[in-house]
Design a protein around this motif. Structure first.
Motif, PDB file in Angstrom:
ATOM      1  N   LEU A   1       0.834  -1.198   0.000  1.00  0.00           N
ATOM      2  CA  LEU A   1       0.000   0.000   0.000  1.00  0.00           C
ATOM      3  C   LEU A   1       0.861   1.237   0.000  1.00  0.00           C
ATOM      4  N   GLY A   2       0.520   2.206  -0.847  1.00  0.00           N
ATOM      5  CA  GLY A   2       1.180   3.502  -0.797  1.00  0.00           C
ATOM      6  C   GLY A   2       0.465   4.390   0.194  1.00  0.00           C
ATOM      7  N   ARG A   3       1.144   5.370   0.753  1.00  0.00           N
ATOM      8  CA  ARG A   3       0.525   6.229   1.738  1.00  0.00           C
ATOM      9  C   ARG A   3      -0.504   7.159   1.102  1.00  0.00           C
ATOM     10  N   GLN A   4      -0.445   7.345  -0.194  1.00  0.00           N
ATOM     11  CA  GLN A   4      -1.346   8.320  -0.814  1.00  0.00           C
ATOM     12  C   GLN A   4      -2.469   7.662  -1.614  1.00  0.00           C
ATOM     13  N   SER A   5      -2.512   6.344  -1.664  1.00  0.00           N
ATOM     14  CA  SER A   5      -3.538   5.713  -2.481  1.00  0.00           C
ATOM     15  C   SER A   5      -4.226   4.607  -1.723  1.00  0.00           C
ATOM     16  N   SER A   6      -5.459   4.325  -2.106  1.00  0.00           N
ATOM     17  CA  SER A   6      -6.231   3.274  -1.470  1.00  0.00           C
ATOM     18  C   SER A   6      -6.223   2.047  -2.354  1.00  0.00           C
ATOM     19  N   LEU A   7      -6.208   0.868  -1.719  1.00  0.00           N
ATOM     20  CA  LEU A   7      -6.236  -0.368  -2.477  1.00  0.00           C
ATOM     21  C   LEU A   7      -7.673  -0.676  -2.845  1.00  0.00           C
ATOM     22  N   ALA A   8      -8.031  -0.491  -4.112  1.00  0.00           N
ATOM     23  CA  ALA A   8      -9.385  -0.771  -4.554  1.00  0.00           C
ATOM     24  C   ALA A   8      -9.552  -2.271  -4.719  1.00  0.00           C
ATOM     25  N   GLY A   9     -10.803  -2.753  -4.727  1.00  0.00           N
ATOM     26  CA  GLY A   9     -11.046  -4.167  -4.939  1.00  0.00           C
ATOM     27  C   GLY A   9     -11.435  -4.855  -3.651  1.00  0.00           C
ATOM     28  N   HIS A  10     -11.783  -6.140  -3.769  1.00  0.00           N
ATOM     29  CA  HIS A  10     -12.250  -6.857  -2.601  1.00  0.00           C
ATOM     30  C   HIS A  10     -11.942  -8.338  -2.759  1.00  0.00           C
ATOM     31  N   THR A  11     -12.023  -9.061  -1.659  1.00  0.00           N
ATOM     32  CA  THR A  11     -11.733 -10.481  -1.648  1.00  0.00           C
ATOM     33  C   THR A  11     -12.743 -11.192  -0.769  1.00  0.00           C
ATOM     34  N   LEU A  12     -13.236 -12.328  -1.214  1.00  0.00           N
ATOM     35  CA  LEU A  12     -14.175 -13.120  -0.438  1.00  0.00           C
ATOM     36  C   LEU A  12     -13.419 -14.071   0.479  1.00  0.00           C
ATOM     37  N   LEU A  13     -13.845 -14.122   1.757  1.00  0.00           N
ATOM     38  CA  LEU A  13     -13.206 -15.014   2.709  1.00  0.00           C
ATOM     39  C   LEU A  13     -14.256 -15.516   3.687  1.00  0.00           C
TER      40      LEU A  13
ATOM     41  N   THR B   1     -16.806 -10.244   2.527  1.00  0.00           N
ATOM     42  CA  THR B   1     -16.022  -9.541   1.521  1.00  0.00           C
ATOM     43  C   THR B   1     -15.074  -8.576   2.227  1.00  0.00           C
ATOM     44  N   LEU B   2     -13.777  -8.738   1.998  1.00  0.00           N
ATOM     45  CA  LEU B   2     -12.767  -7.923   2.663  1.00  0.00           C
ATOM     46  C   LEU B   2     -12.200  -6.879   1.725  1.00  0.00           C
ATOM     47  N   GLU B   3     -11.973  -5.685   2.258  1.00  0.00           N
ATOM     48  CA  GLU B   3     -11.286  -4.620   1.532  1.00  0.00           C
ATOM     49  C   GLU B   3     -10.200  -4.042   2.436  1.00  0.00           C
ATOM     50  N   ILE B   4      -9.150  -3.524   1.834  1.00  0.00           N
ATOM     51  CA  ILE B   4      -8.087  -2.874   2.577  1.00  0.00           C
ATOM     52  C   ILE B   4      -7.979  -1.430   2.105  1.00  0.00           C
TER      53      ILE B   4
ATOM     54  N   THR C   1       1.890   3.899   7.978  1.00  0.00           N
ATOM     55  CA  THR C   1       1.010   3.497   6.885  1.00  0.00           C
ATOM     56  C   THR C   1      -0.282   2.948   7.465  1.00  0.00           C
ATOM     57  N   CYS C   2      -1.411   3.515   7.070  1.00  0.00           N
ATOM     58  CA  CYS C   2      -2.710   2.996   7.502  1.00  0.00           C
ATOM     59  C   CYS C   2      -3.049   1.732   6.724  1.00  0.00           C
ATOM     60  N   CYS C   3      -3.543   0.740   7.415  1.00  0.00           N
ATOM     61  CA  CYS C   3      -4.045  -0.485   6.787  1.00  0.00           C
ATOM     62  C   CYS C   3      -5.376  -0.810   7.451  1.00  0.00           C
ATOM     63  N   ILE C   4      -6.438  -0.245   6.931  1.00  0.00           N
ATOM     64  CA  ILE C   4      -7.761  -0.425   7.515  1.00  0.00           C
ATOM     65  C   ILE C   4      -8.461  -1.567   6.785  1.00  0.00           C
ATOM     66  N   ILE C   5      -8.795  -2.624   7.513  1.00  0.00           N
ATOM     67  CA  ILE C   5      -9.507  -3.756   6.918  1.00  0.00           C
ATOM     68  C   ILE C   5     -10.992  -3.613   7.221  1.00  0.00           C
ATOM     69  N   SER C   6     -11.811  -3.623   6.206  1.00  0.00           N
ATOM     70  CA  SER C   6     -13.260  -3.632   6.399  1.00  0.00           C
ATOM     71  C   SER C   6     -13.818  -4.933   5.822  1.00  0.00           C
TER      72      SER C   6
ATOM     73  N   THR D   1      -5.070 -15.727   7.779  1.00  0.00           N
ATOM     74  CA  THR D   1      -5.206 -15.456   6.348  1.00  0.00           C
ATOM     75  C   THR D   1      -5.439 -13.975   6.096  1.00  0.00           C
ATOM     76  N   VAL D   2      -6.232 -13.342   6.971  1.00  0.00           N
ATOM     77  CA  VAL D   2      -6.475 -11.900   6.843  1.00  0.00           C
ATOM     78  C   VAL D   2      -5.154 -11.135   6.862  1.00  0.00           C
ATOM     79  N   LEU D   3      -4.245 -11.522   7.755  1.00  0.00           N
ATOM     80  CA  LEU D   3      -2.962 -10.829   7.855  1.00  0.00           C
ATOM     81  C   LEU D   3      -2.138 -10.974   6.585  1.00  0.00           C
ATOM     82  N   ASN D   4      -2.348 -12.061   5.858  1.00  0.00           N
ATOM     83  CA  ASN D   4      -1.592 -12.265   4.620  1.00  0.00           C
ATOM     84  C   ASN D   4      -1.999 -11.294   3.516  1.00  0.00           C
ATOM     85  N   PHE D   5      -3.130 -10.609   3.681  1.00  0.00           N
ATOM     86  CA  PHE D   5      -3.568  -9.637   2.685  1.00  0.00           C
ATOM     87  C   PHE D   5      -2.817  -8.316   2.814  1.00  0.00           C
ATOM     88  N   LEU D   6      -2.191  -8.100   3.968  1.00  0.00           N
ATOM     89  CA  LEU D   6      -1.584  -6.805   4.269  1.00  0.00           C
ATOM     90  C   LEU D   6      -0.201  -6.676   3.640  1.00  0.00           C
ATOM     91  N   PRO D   7       0.307  -5.451   3.558  1.00  0.00           N
ATOM     92  CA  PRO D   7       1.689  -5.266   3.119  1.00  0.00           C
ATOM     93  C   PRO D   7       2.638  -6.014   4.053  1.00  0.00           C
TER      94      PRO D   7
END
Length: 411
Positions: A24-36, A40-43, A86-91, A150-156
């Motif tokens: 993740l860059g500090r100035q951009s959001s990671l678009a998209g989602h993943t089913l788990l 549905t998870l987004e970062i 770096t913010c990593c907000i999981i919803s 598994t959720v943690l594996n999605f993070l930087p």
């Protein structure tokens, strides 16, 4: 976008582990989602991406004041961004698109090692996520026990998991990850249940002899001049009271040999919070001059104590701080709040008032060989700190030594 093959197993959708993690860059959001497993998870790397939904969720969710949007956004704007966090907000959303939870994380570098922490962890009294009640009622603990790794594996990339001050037990909170505990935190927290009849509450907490002494001290304070209790309204007066409280608090801490607390970034962070409707500045004055102040937040059904301070000219033998605390608790009873949270740290007045001692836990684990030394150091430091705080003799010896080395002799 995060993409990975999925396969159906029973009524859950199981996601294969991602092989490539997008940083993740500090100035951009990671678009998209993943089913788990049905969610549905987004970062997100920007809090503003889910601002309105975050605010809506916190109104009815299980969370503390330290996971509210106001707290997290003010911290990142005035402290986190400058420190390069770096913010990593999981919803996570259910199949109907409703938010199930938010996990507000940050990634921080220390000695060249990256750590995963709760967002604003250094300022938080509690570390946890924000959980919708419907999700909690649908076997949330099982979902996390099966999927958290598994959720943690999605993070930087990060080298150490360093999640601190997670509450154990219910007590108005929820530790959704009870298996995440490597040690008890150095401090516990204290909470008291309020009574709409303050006098009954006082009699339940203090003996008749103690109450008589309190009344006599209060009378002596009132003999010094015109004593007044105030709850500063929002706006300029709240900010002024906050700044004055921080000046007094810094003086107290320096006298104890504690430096670097409530420095300019922290002051800006708290001033930003003062602009919200949740922060309150309580003051006890005599002839218009502050004797004692208390900064707290009113959110949900409770008041969260944040900062207490005494004026350098306060008559300490008469305990003006105790007088102010009693008036604040009485005000909370009048407002029909249900709980008063004294925050963490075992101090005499907290144990006198508290009904519940909330133990806090840490989860500090290295994710790779690179992170092993720092994880070991963090765990050892927490053990030492807890050991000192649990012994009155060691705590007193440490405080005296710190004051002599760094206190008034070194202004």
């Amino acid at each position: 976008m995060l993409e990975a093959p999925v396969k159906a197993t029973g009524r859950f959708i199981i996601l294969d582990r991602l092989k490539n993690i997008t940083r993740l860059g500090r100035q951009s959001s990671l678009a998209g989602h993943t089913l788990l497993s049905g969610l549905t998870l987004e970062i997100h790397s920007q809090l503003s991406d889910i601002q309105s939904e975050w605010r809506n969720l916190e109104k009815s969710a299980t969370c503390t004041f330290y996971q509210t949007y106001d707290w997290c956004s003010a911290f990142f704007e005035h402290i986190g961004r400058a420190e390069g966090l770096t913010c990593c907000i999981i919803s996570a959303r259910d199949l109907h698109g409703q938010l199930a939870f938010i996990l507000p994380f940050q990634i921080r570098k220390k000695f060249g090692i990256t750590l995963l922490e709760w967002l604003a962890q250094a300022e938080n009294n509690y570390g946890q996520g924000i959980f919708a009640q419907d999700f909690l009622d649908s076997n949330a603990e099982r979902w996390f026990s099966e999927n958290f790794s598994t959720v943690l594996n999605f993070l930087p990339h990060f080298d150490v998991i360093n999640l601190q001050n997670m509450p154990l037990g219910k007590s108005g909170f929820l530790n959704i990850l009870p298996q995440l505990q490597t040690s008890l935190a150095a401090n516990a927290s204290f909470v008291t249940r309020l009574n709409r009849d303050y006098e009954n509450l006082l009699r339940a907490k203090r003996s008749a002899t103690s109450i008589s002494k309190i009344r006599r001290r209060d009378k002596r304070i009132e003999e010094l001049g015109a004593v007044a209790f105030s709850v500063e309204p929002l706006g300029a007066k709240t900010k002024a009271a906050l700044v004055e409280s921080l000046v007094h608090k810094r003086k107290q801490l320096v006298d104890q040999g504690i430096r670097g607390v409530f420095d300019p970034p922290q002051e800006k962070f708290l001033i930003a919070l003062a602009e919200t409707s949740k922060l309150r500045a309580f003051r006890l004055t005599c002839d218009g001059k502050t004797l004692s102040s208390l900064i707290g937040a009113v959110a949900g059904n409770r008041c969260w104590l944040m900062i207490t301070s005494l004026s350098p000219d306060a008559p300490l033998p008469l305990s003006p701080g105790d007088m102010l605390l009693r008036k604040v608790i009485s005000w909370c009873c009048e407002q029909r709040l249900e709980l008063f949270d004294f925050s963490n740290g075992e101090i005499g007045y907290k144990t006198i008032w508290a009904d519940t001692k909330v133990e806090l836990s840490n989860y500090i684990v290295a994710r790779n060989l690179r992170g092993l030394p720092l994880a070991a150091m963090l765990r050892a430091f927490n053990f030492l700190k807890r050991h000192i705080k649990s012994s009155e003799f060691l705590r007193h010896t440490f405080n005296v030594a710190r004051q002599k080395i760094r206190g008034r002799a070194h202004p």
